[in-house]
Design an enzyme around this catalytic site. Structure first.
Site, PDB file in Angstrom:
ATOM      1  N   ASP A  59      -9.806  -9.134   8.561  1.00  0.00           N
ATOM      2  CA  ASP A  59     -10.990  -9.133   8.368  1.00  0.00           C
ATOM      3  C   ASP A  59     -11.493 -10.352   8.282  1.00  0.00           C
ATOM      4  O   ASP A  59     -12.566 -10.756   8.993  1.00  0.00           O
ATOM      5  CB  ASP A  59     -11.017  -8.718   6.887  1.00  0.00           C
ATOM      6  CG  ASP A  59     -11.548  -7.325   6.351  1.00  0.00           C
ATOM      7  OD1 ASP A  59     -11.182  -6.343   7.542  1.00  0.00           O
ATOM      8  OD2 ASP A  59     -12.010  -6.908   5.392  1.00  0.00           O
ATOM      9  N   TYR A 108       0.836  -1.341   0.115  1.00  0.00           N
ATOM     10  CA  TYR A 108      -0.004   0.120  -0.007  1.00  0.00           C
ATOM     11  C   TYR A 108       0.778   1.279   0.139  1.00  0.00           C
ATOM     12  O   TYR A 108       0.429   2.235   0.279  1.00  0.00           O
ATOM     13  CB  TYR A 108      -0.883   0.034   1.162  1.00  0.00           C
ATOM     14  CG  TYR A 108      -1.881  -1.051   1.319  1.00  0.00           C
ATOM     15  CD1 TYR A 108      -2.003  -1.893   0.354  1.00  0.00           C
ATOM     16  CD2 TYR A 108      -2.891  -1.053   2.490  1.00  0.00           C
ATOM     17  CE1 TYR A 108      -3.047  -2.818   0.241  1.00  0.00           C
ATOM     18  CE2 TYR A 108      -3.980  -2.327   2.329  1.00  0.00           C
ATOM     19  CZ  TYR A 108      -3.924  -2.910   1.277  1.00  0.00           C
ATOM     20  OH  TYR A 108      -4.881  -3.970   1.211  1.00  0.00           O
ATOM     21  N   LYS A 147       5.876 -14.102   4.293  1.00  0.00           N
ATOM     22  CA  LYS A 147       6.150 -15.062   3.250  1.00  0.00           C
ATOM     23  C   LYS A 147       7.614 -15.187   2.884  1.00  0.00           C
ATOM     24  O   LYS A 147       7.800 -14.916   1.473  1.00  0.00           O
ATOM     25  CB  LYS A 147       5.278 -14.875   2.082  1.00  0.00           C
ATOM     26  CG  LYS A 147       4.749 -15.710   1.194  1.00  0.00           C
ATOM     27  CD  LYS A 147       4.049 -17.170   1.507  1.00  0.00           C
ATOM     28  CE  LYS A 147       3.939 -18.089   0.578  1.00  0.00           C
ATOM     29  NZ  LYS A 147       3.540 -19.390   0.832  1.00  0.00           N
ATOM     30  N   ASP A 207      -0.046 -17.985   4.432  1.00  0.00           N
ATOM     31  CA  ASP A 207      -1.198 -18.798   3.859  1.00  0.00           C
ATOM     32  C   ASP A 207      -1.619 -19.721   5.129  1.00  0.00           C
ATOM     33  O   ASP A 207      -2.420 -20.300   5.170  1.00  0.00           O
ATOM     34  CB  ASP A 207      -0.699 -19.759   2.633  1.00  0.00           C
ATOM     35  CG  ASP A 207       0.739 -19.987   2.744  1.00  0.00           C
ATOM     36  OD1 ASP A 207       1.660 -19.376   3.724  1.00  0.00           O
ATOM     37  OD2 ASP A 207       1.071 -20.557   1.685  1.00  0.00           O
ATOM     38  N   ASP A 247      -4.195  -6.690   6.624  1.00  0.00           N
ATOM     39  CA  ASP A 247      -5.698  -6.136   6.092  1.00  0.00           C
ATOM     40  C   ASP A 247      -6.594  -7.319   5.968  1.00  0.00           C
ATOM     41  O   ASP A 247      -7.613  -7.468   6.428  1.00  0.00           O
ATOM     42  CB  ASP A 247      -5.253  -5.425   4.815  1.00  0.00           C
ATOM     43  CG  ASP A 247      -6.694  -4.553   4.557  1.00  0.00           C
ATOM     44  OD1 ASP A 247      -7.715  -4.624   5.076  1.00  0.00           O
ATOM     45  OD2 ASP A 247      -6.595  -3.933   3.305  1.00  0.00           O
TER      46      ASP A 247
END
Ligand code: NAD
Length: 338
Positions: free
Chosen positions: A234, A125, A173, A206, A230
């Site tokens: 959620d 971002y 990751k 993951d 993010d």
């Protein structure tokens, strides 16, 4: 008693409705307040030509904390930008804190008390994007810095050491994104010896997404980069009551903004059906931040009691309007009954 100076940013859609609810509840606490209201969002853009006017940023900087409702971000308006991302970057609100705690409601899984600490200004971002080859190739740069990683990881270690379990998962990751996630992971490992009371564990993003669904109660604090945080946050709010009860804090060195996780919910705006609890829990996070922890706990206890008694809005299976749910929380705080 010196009043607490708080900037209210109602925004669009249900934003003004849930912010009014929070103002009413905060005013019912045994504290003094000086509220300022500032413009943000699509309505501000239509009235003033910008979704984040400079005076609003000044009002946030000039307050102890700000409470933000929600904004509408239309996709197809040329030149329009999301004031949320802009606000986080302009005020360097580098830490996004998203707690997920079980609530006394059938839709909530029991035994969950986790905190996601998301880096809020860097990563995917960062806003560094371009297209090449006549638009046939699109590139977004994922920028991770040592300084940016260190300040968010320190915040996470510091929060983890105040909690009973003191477990910090650094989620990345780094097996694939060796440069960016590799740096983030390395900074976590470098800082760990300074926080010997915190147990540092690492997990690939993951795997974390899967483990959050399988056994969310295993997590205490999770720290991760912007996009991963993010998505994971959620995901995490959905097994403890959903968007109507999910709150977050955006913290920087010079400003702090608290908000519900949900958007402007145009389908609910004006119907009086919006659940105010997410914003009330954001207000509780704000109370913690300004040092009013006893009031924060009292507010959280009152909210839980109302949920347990079924005094809730339709999204949680109840029949109350936003105003009635607000009154129920105030009565519960004042009389121990809603
Ligand atoms: P949304 O969060 O507004 O709504 C998603 C669903 O959740 C809707 O069905 C809505 O009715 C429900 N919901 C949301 N808040 C609720 C509440 N307090 N009580 C009960 N139900 C609630 O997301 P969306 O519909 O994808 O987006 C609507 C607008 O909000 C878009 O313009 C989007 O860009 C914007 N948005 C803003 C923010 C923000 O201001 N931080 C966050 C997300 C989306």
């Amino acid at each position: 008693m010196t009043p607490h100076r708080v900037c209210l940013l109602p925004g669009d859609g249900i934003g003004p409705e849930v912010i009014s609810s929070a103002e009413e509840v905060l005013s019912a606490l045994p504290l003094e307040w000086e509220f300022a209201r500032a413009e943000i969002g699509y309505g501000a853009y239509e009235r003033l030509g910008t979704s984040l006017p400079e005076p609003s940023l000044d009002a946030i900087r000039g307050s102890e904390a700000a409470l933000f409702g929600a904004v509408t971000t239309p996709v197809a308006v040329p030149g329009y930008f999301s004031p949320v991302v802009r606000m986080r970057q302009s005020l360097v609100l580098y830490a996004n804190l998203r707690p997920s705690r079980s609530i006394p409601h059938p839709s909530s899984r029991p035994g969950v008390d986790l905190l996601i600490v998301r880096e809020n200004t860097e990563g995917l971002y960062s806003g560094v994007e371009r297209t090449e080859d006549n638009g046939r190739r699109a590139i977004t740069e994922r920028i991770i810095t040592r300084d940016g990683s260190e300040r968010i990881l320190r915040k996470a270690f510091e929060l983890a050491r105040t909690r009973p379990r003191k477990i910090l998962h650094v989620v990345h990751k780094a097996n694939i994104l060796r440069a960016t996630c590799g740096l983030f992971r390395q900074v976590a490992l470098d800082l760990a010896p300074e926080y010997p009371e915190v147990e540092l564990r690492e997990m690939l993003v993951d795997t974390c997404a899967m483990e959050l669904v399988r056994a969310p109660e295993q997590f205490d604090v999770i720290v991760t980069t912007n996009l991963f945080g993010d998505i994971l946050s959620d995901e995490a709010c959905m097994f403890v009551g959903g968007l109507g009860v999910a709150a977050s804090a955006n913290l920087g060195r010079q400003a702090a903004v608290f908000e519900p996780v949900h958007g402007s919910a145009p389908d609910l705006a004006g119907t009086g059906k919006a659940n105010p609890v997410a914003t009330l829990l954001a207000a509780a996070l704000m109370l913690d931040h300004i040092g009013e922890t006893a009031c924060a706990e009292a507010l959280r206890r009152a909210i839980e009691a109302c949920i347990a008694a079924g005094r809730v809005t339709a999204d949680l299976g109840g029949t109350l309007t936003t105003k009635q749910a607000t009154t129920a929380v105030i009565r519960q705080m004042q009389n121990g009954t809603s």
